[in-house]
Design a protein around this motif. Structure first.
Motif, mmCIF file in Angstrom:
data_model
loop_
_atom_site.group_PDB
_atom_site.id
_atom_site.type_symbol
_atom_site.label_atom_id
_atom_site.label_comp_id
_atom_site.label_asym_id
_atom_site.label_seq_id
_atom_site.Cartn_x
_atom_site.Cartn_y
_atom_site.Cartn_z
ATOM 1 N N ASN A 175 0.855 -1.189 0.000
ATOM 2 C CA ASN A 175 0.000 0.000 0.000
ATOM 3 C C ASN A 175 0.891 1.239 0.000
ATOM 4 O OD1 ASN A 175 -1.660 2.173 0.577
ATOM 5 N ND2 ASN A 175 -2.916 1.046 2.045
ATOM 6 N N ASP A 196 0.884 3.805 3.005
ATOM 7 C CA ASP A 196 1.330 3.447 4.345
ATOM 8 C C ASP A 196 2.469 4.352 4.798
ATOM 9 O OD1 ASP A 196 -0.354 1.385 5.146
ATOM 10 O OD2 ASP A 196 0.881 -0.178 4.226
ATOM 11 N N LYS A 217 -3.073 8.501 13.880
ATOM 12 C CA LYS A 217 -4.508 8.296 14.033
ATOM 13 C C LYS A 217 -5.266 9.630 14.087
ATOM 14 C CE LYS A 217 -7.805 6.045 17.114
ATOM 15 N NZ LYS A 217 -7.965 5.300 18.367
ATOM 16 N N ASN A 220 -5.523 4.778 8.706
ATOM 17 C CA ASN A 220 -6.196 3.565 9.178
ATOM 18 C C ASN A 220 -5.231 2.626 9.888
ATOM 19 O OD1 ASN A 220 -8.685 4.334 8.121
ATOM 20 N ND2 ASN A 220 -8.108 3.586 6.096
ATOM 21 N N ARG A 221 -3.927 2.814 9.614
ATOM 22 C CA ARG A 221 -2.926 1.988 10.287
ATOM 23 C C ARG A 221 -1.573 2.688 10.207
ATOM 24 N NH1 ARG A 221 -1.951 -3.158 6.221
ATOM 25 N NH2 ARG A 221 -1.122 -1.969 4.472
ATOM 26 N N LEU A 276 1.726 -3.145 18.376
ATOM 27 C CA LEU A 276 1.842 -3.512 16.968
ATOM 28 C C LEU A 276 2.050 -5.009 16.853
ATOM 29 C CD1 LEU A 276 2.862 -0.381 17.089
ATOM 30 C CD2 LEU A 276 3.549 -0.875 14.740
ATOM 31 N N SER A 321 2.464 -3.927 12.311
ATOM 32 C CA SER A 321 1.333 -3.089 11.922
ATOM 33 C C SER A 321 0.411 -2.876 13.122
ATOM 34 C CB SER A 321 0.552 -3.788 10.803
ATOM 35 O OG SER A 321 -0.620 -3.079 10.475
ATOM 36 N N LYS A 322 -0.208 -1.702 13.141
ATOM 37 C CA LYS A 322 -1.269 -1.408 14.115
ATOM 38 C C LYS A 322 -2.407 -0.766 13.357
ATOM 39 C CE LYS A 322 -2.385 0.666 18.517
ATOM 40 N NZ LYS A 322 -2.066 -0.022 19.748
ATOM 41 N N GLU A 323 -3.575 -1.395 13.423
ATOM 42 C CA GLU A 323 -4.772 -0.887 12.758
ATOM 43 C C GLU A 323 -5.527 0.027 13.720
ATOM 44 O OE1 GLU A 323 -5.616 -2.143 9.546
ATOM 45 O OE2 GLU A 323 -3.823 -3.414 9.552
ATOM 46 N N PHE A 324 -6.174 1.040 13.164
ATOM 47 C CA PHE A 324 -6.986 1.957 13.987
ATOM 48 C C PHE A 324 -8.452 1.767 13.688
ATOM 49 C CE2 PHE A 324 -3.119 4.626 12.989
ATOM 50 C CZ PHE A 324 -2.454 4.284 14.134
#
Length: 170
Positions: free
Chosen positions: A89, A92, A121, A127-128, A149, A167-170
């Protein structure tokens, strides 16, 4: 860019930070063997990074910035968010931190990481957020995992060697 955490100031590059940055990038083998390109840089490489990757004003938000101790004004290291395409992506962003060894073990990496998670965020509305570390950099991996993460995969990189991607998604 002038931002802060509880104990740290995050500032764009200023002339008085040239020598501490130069010494970290070009002379500090202890730190650089586990970070950035996995080695110290030549003066030319350092000047290229400074010119192309550091934030040099108070408006830009993407790039490297310097970290100072709020109480002492001591140079702690550098940090930032930069574009990456580790997971396919192009939108990112990866956060990272490189701290002088005099400041290891004080919780600064976790404090900086939480700052970037909140920034991504709440300010950038992502979103991440991603982070990457050398598989040998156990302290950074510990800090990244402590921030919530999740390890996604290990990838080869052209300039930085093998990296674990988190990765950390929000």
């Amino acid at each position: 860019m002038k931002l802060e955490t509880n104990r740290l100031k995050i500032v764009s590059f200023e002339a008085e930070l040239f020598m501490p940055l130069y010494e970290l990038f070009c002379e500090n083998e202890t730190v650089m063997k586990l970070a950035f390109k996995g080695r110290t840089l030549s003066k030319k490489e350092f000047l290229d990074v400074l010119a192309n990757d550091f934030i040099l004003n108070n408006e830009d938000q993407i790039g490297f910035v310097c970290v100072l101790d709020k109480k002492t004004e001591d140079f702690v290291g550098f940090t930032g968010v930069i574009p990456c395409n580790f997971l396919g992506n192009e939108n990112d962003l990866e956060f990272g931190f490189v701290l002088h060894q005099d400041h290891w073990g004080k919780g600064f990496a976790t404090e900086i990481g939480q700052f970037w998670i909140d920034f991504a965020k709440n300010t950038l509305h992502l979103n991440r957020i991603l982070a990457a570390a050398s598989p040998q950099n156990h302290a950074s991996i510990h800090a990244i995992k402590k921030l919530g993460l999740t390890e996604v995969k290990e990838i080869p990189t052209k300039d930085r060697g093998s990296r674990l991607v988190f990765s950390k998604e929000f």
